[in-house]
Write a protein that holds these residues in place. Structure first.
Motif, mmCIF file in Angstrom:
data_model
loop_
_atom_site.group_PDB
_atom_site.id
_atom_site.type_symbol
_atom_site.label_atom_id
_atom_site.label_comp_id
_atom_site.label_asym_id
_atom_site.label_seq_id
_atom_site.Cartn_x
_atom_site.Cartn_y
_atom_site.Cartn_z
ATOM 1 N N ALA A 7 -11.673 14.439 -8.528
ATOM 2 C CA ALA A 7 -12.067 13.765 -9.770
ATOM 3 C C ALA A 7 -10.838 13.252 -10.517
ATOM 4 C CB ALA A 7 -12.871 14.709 -10.650
ATOM 5 N N LEU A 8 -9.765 14.022 -10.532
ATOM 6 C CA LEU A 8 -8.548 13.578 -11.215
ATOM 7 C C LEU A 8 -7.858 12.461 -10.447
ATOM 8 C CD1 LEU A 8 -7.167 16.966 -12.560
ATOM 9 C CD2 LEU A 8 -8.277 15.137 -13.835
ATOM 10 N N LEU A 9 -7.959 12.488 -9.116
ATOM 11 C CA LEU A 9 -7.430 11.377 -8.323
ATOM 12 C C LEU A 9 -8.211 10.106 -8.631
ATOM 13 C CD1 LEU A 9 -5.547 10.196 -6.212
ATOM 14 C CD2 LEU A 9 -7.138 11.012 -4.442
ATOM 15 N N LEU A 10 -9.518 10.224 -8.792
ATOM 16 C CA LEU A 10 -10.336 9.066 -9.136
ATOM 17 C C LEU A 10 -9.927 8.500 -10.500
ATOM 18 C CD1 LEU A 10 -12.654 7.147 -8.463
ATOM 19 C CD2 LEU A 10 -14.192 8.786 -9.567
ATOM 20 N N PRO A 35 0.797 15.574 -6.460
ATOM 21 C CA PRO A 35 2.252 15.436 -6.527
ATOM 22 C C PRO A 35 2.700 14.867 -7.869
ATOM 23 C CG PRO A 35 1.314 13.683 -5.199
ATOM 24 C CD PRO A 35 0.182 14.631 -5.528
ATOM 25 N N ALA A 36 3.901 15.223 -8.265
ATOM 26 C CA ALA A 36 4.453 14.762 -9.541
ATOM 27 C C ALA A 36 4.996 13.340 -9.450
ATOM 28 C CB ALA A 36 5.563 15.709 -9.991
ATOM 29 N N GLY A 37 5.123 12.797 -8.262
ATOM 30 C CA GLY A 37 5.706 11.469 -8.078
ATOM 31 C C GLY A 37 4.998 10.365 -8.841
ATOM 32 N N PHE A 38 3.698 10.494 -9.018
ATOM 33 C CA PHE A 38 2.961 9.465 -9.746
ATOM 34 C C PHE A 38 3.383 9.409 -11.217
ATOM 35 C CE2 PHE A 38 -0.114 10.349 -6.279
ATOM 36 C CZ PHE A 38 -0.138 9.076 -5.722
ATOM 37 N N ILE A 39 3.864 10.529 -11.755
ATOM 38 C CA ILE A 39 4.282 10.568 -13.155
ATOM 39 C C ILE A 39 5.485 9.650 -13.368
ATOM 40 C CG2 ILE A 39 5.183 12.009 -15.024
ATOM 41 C CD1 ILE A 39 3.615 14.334 -13.754
ATOM 42 N N PHE A 96 3.915 -6.313 -12.666
ATOM 43 C CA PHE A 96 2.708 -6.534 -11.879
ATOM 44 C C PHE A 96 2.925 -6.058 -10.443
ATOM 45 C CE2 PHE A 96 -0.015 -9.187 -9.155
ATOM 46 C CZ PHE A 96 -1.242 -8.752 -9.610
ATOM 47 N N ALA A 97 4.085 -6.347 -9.875
ATOM 48 C CA ALA A 97 4.394 -5.896 -8.516
ATOM 49 C C ALA A 97 4.412 -4.369 -8.434
ATOM 50 C CB ALA A 97 5.735 -6.468 -8.056
ATOM 51 N N ALA A 98 5.045 -3.723 -9.405
ATOM 52 C CA ALA A 98 5.114 -2.254 -9.415
ATOM 53 C C ALA A 98 3.729 -1.641 -9.568
ATOM 54 C CB ALA A 98 6.035 -1.775 -10.536
ATOM 55 N N SER A 99 2.923 -2.223 -10.437
ATOM 56 C CA SER A 99 1.573 -1.708 -10.634
ATOM 57 C C SER A 99 0.724 -1.890 -9.377
ATOM 58 C CB SER A 99 0.925 -2.409 -11.832
ATOM 59 O OG SER A 99 -0.325 -1.834 -12.115
ATOM 60 N N VAL A 120 -1.869 0.497 -4.599
ATOM 61 C CA VAL A 120 -2.004 0.716 -3.149
ATOM 62 C C VAL A 120 -1.707 2.168 -2.811
ATOM 63 C CG1 VAL A 120 -0.970 0.146 -0.909
ATOM 64 C CG2 VAL A 120 -1.540 -1.677 -2.530
ATOM 65 N N ARG A 121 -0.682 2.715 -3.440
ATOM 66 C CA ARG A 121 -0.297 4.110 -3.170
ATOM 67 C C ARG A 121 -1.402 5.090 -3.565
ATOM 68 N NH1 ARG A 121 4.205 7.461 -6.151
ATOM 69 N NH2 ARG A 121 4.108 9.301 -4.881
ATOM 70 N N THR A 122 -2.027 4.871 -4.712
ATOM 71 C CA THR A 122 -3.069 5.807 -5.145
ATOM 72 C C THR A 122 -4.337 5.666 -4.319
ATOM 73 O OG1 THR A 122 -3.849 4.297 -6.870
ATOM 74 C CG2 THR A 122 -2.256 5.975 -7.524
ATOM 75 N N TRP A 123 -4.692 4.439 -3.942
ATOM 76 C CA TRP A 123 -5.937 4.238 -3.188
ATOM 77 C C TRP A 123 -5.780 4.544 -1.710
ATOM 78 C CZ3 TRP A 123 -10.804 3.652 -4.921
ATOM 79 C CH2 TRP A 123 -10.948 3.431 -6.293
ATOM 80 N N SER A 124 -4.555 4.588 -1.197
ATOM 81 C CA SER A 124 -4.367 4.913 0.219
ATOM 82 C C SER A 124 -4.219 6.413 0.439
ATOM 83 C CB SER A 124 -3.144 4.195 0.787
ATOM 84 O OG SER A 124 -1.970 4.621 0.141
ATOM 85 N N ARG A 125 -4.149 7.187 -0.646
ATOM 86 C CA ARG A 125 -4.016 8.633 -0.557
ATOM 87 C C ARG A 125 -5.393 9.249 -0.343
ATOM 88 N NH1 ARG A 125 -0.696 12.500 -2.148
ATOM 89 N NH2 ARG A 125 -1.591 14.451 -2.819
ATOM 90 N N PRO A 126 -5.568 10.062 0.699
ATOM 91 C CA PRO A 126 -6.854 10.733 0.899
ATOM 92 C C PRO A 126 -7.165 11.659 -0.283
ATOM 93 C CG PRO A 126 -5.466 10.945 2.841
ATOM 94 C CD PRO A 126 -4.614 10.368 1.756
ATOM 95 N N ALA A 127 -8.433 11.718 -0.667
ATOM 96 C CA ALA A 127 -8.838 12.483 -1.847
ATOM 97 C C ALA A 127 -8.489 13.965 -1.747
ATOM 98 C CB ALA A 127 -10.323 12.317 -2.106
ATOM 99 N N GLY A 128 -8.525 14.543 -0.585
ATOM 100 C CA GLY A 128 -8.247 15.964 -0.455
ATOM 101 C C GLY A 128 -6.878 16.278 0.116
ATOM 102 N N ALA A 129 -5.953 15.292 0.093
ATOM 103 C CA ALA A 129 -4.645 15.504 0.704
ATOM 104 C C ALA A 129 -3.842 16.555 -0.053
ATOM 105 C CB ALA A 129 -3.862 14.193 0.723
#
Length: 142
Positions: free
Chosen positions: A21-24, A85-89, A122-125, A130-139
């Motif tokens: 849910a938090l990934l979503l 992971p903290a990398g998204f922060i 815009f490029a960074a976003s 892509v990074r958030t949507w390519s991550r499996p929900a239960g990874a």
């Protein structure tokens, strides 16, 4: 299964990974940030052709600020208590910081810097999207 085990499973996801849910929430907030930045590019074009372009560009800027703050909050929640992971922060904080810089450049009328920074944002976003949507929900954490 004990109450503590059930609570832990609910807070971290079935496999001990991040909460889906938090990934979503992170995914949706990143999508909204990217769409707001795309709208900024469109309204930047309107600045050249319409007297109302500046008003629209300014209004969308508020949406970008709100989306960037929500995205940063979502990244923090995905990390703790979400177990991700903290990398998204760092990515979301960088985008929020560039949003503040972008506002200052725009208010100062420094188009020669405002436009390239907007393109980079815009490029960074988009990359973060892509990074958030390519991550499996239960990874698991990475």
């Amino acid at each position: 299964m004990s109450a503590d085990t059930t609570l832990h499973a609910r807070s971290t996801g079935a496999a001990g990974g991040p909460r889906p849910a938090l990934l979503l929430v992170l995914r949706v907030s990143t999508l909204l940030t990217t769409l707001a930045l795309l709208a900024q590019a469109v309204t930047a074009g309107l600045l050249l052709s319409s007297p109302d372009g500046r008003v629209l560009h300014s209004a969308i800027a508020y949406a970008v600020v709100l989306a960037a703050v929500v995205q940063l909050a979502a990244a923090v929640l995905f990390w703790r208590p979400g177990g991700g992971p903290a990398g998204f922060i760092a990515n979301a904080a960088g985008l929020a910081a560039f949003t503040a810089v972008q506002i200052a450049l725009g208010v100062a009328g420094l188009s020669q810097l405002h436009v390239p920074v907007g393109v980079l944002m815009f490029a960074a976003s988009t990359l973060l999207l892509v990074r958030t949507w390519s991550r499996p929900a239960g990874a698991a954490r990475s």
